[in-house]
Motif scaffolding. Sequence first.
Motif: not given
Length: 269
Positions: A174-176, A198-199, A208-212
């Motif tokens: 989630g970070e990178v 992950a989020q 920003a945004g959601a983690t896939y």
Amino acid sequence: MGTVTGVVFRPQSPPEHLRAVVEAADAAAAEGGVDELWVWEDCFLEGGLTTAAAALAWSTHVRVGVGLLPVPLRNPALAAMEIATLARLFPDRFVVALGHGVLDWMAQVGARAASPMTLLREHTASVRDLLSGERVDVAGDYVHLDGVTLDWPPVQPPRLLVGARGPKTVRLAGEVADGVLLDGVVEPEVVVRGRATAQEGREAAGRAGATYVAAYTEIATAEVSADGVAGRVSRLVEAGADSVILQSDADDPDPRPLVAALAEREHAD
């Protein structure tokens, strides 16, 4: 966008079996039954990027994923060059995951890092920035890049995932990266926890945004039917998976029955 489904070409099948699988997956993709075909880079079986390049060249519709590329085996500049080349040749049809690799295998080839997490963080961030067309200067513990810029970055960088099992690596994804590729998922709770972790990492990094969230899930040969496949996919999607990638077991690795079951499921819907 609807549920994304895929299948794995396991490297327990010899390379010469790939084309028939690609053609079956691509035919199903043309009808909306399969979205993605994933290949692996397990030691010491088949190269991930070479296999992906062949699969992309032999297909028109299906998206091809590599999951995953072990980061100890490649300089991040070389990884970015290879990924960018395929992304430009086959726009919007390539996705890639990076990961630790199996640590025993990395030790076997003299590439095991003292801190796999540090290496994965530095490598993934560098590849991500290079694919975005940035000039990259890094003086890390493992990655050393001095004013590196790709001459031919992709017009649209492919989705970049981190393959993960443990919570620390899931959070790092989630970070990178754009998202996480969860391995060995059977129970929906694994997806729920993975998405949340992950989020958390993404938000802590100020992104920003959601983690896939993509999920590999093995399905036994006896369960391979349209109903069995549909049930597995729906449970993981309800838990929060953006894509569900079905894999057969190692003793019976041919994914074409899975392709057929996904296609039958699509027609039934």
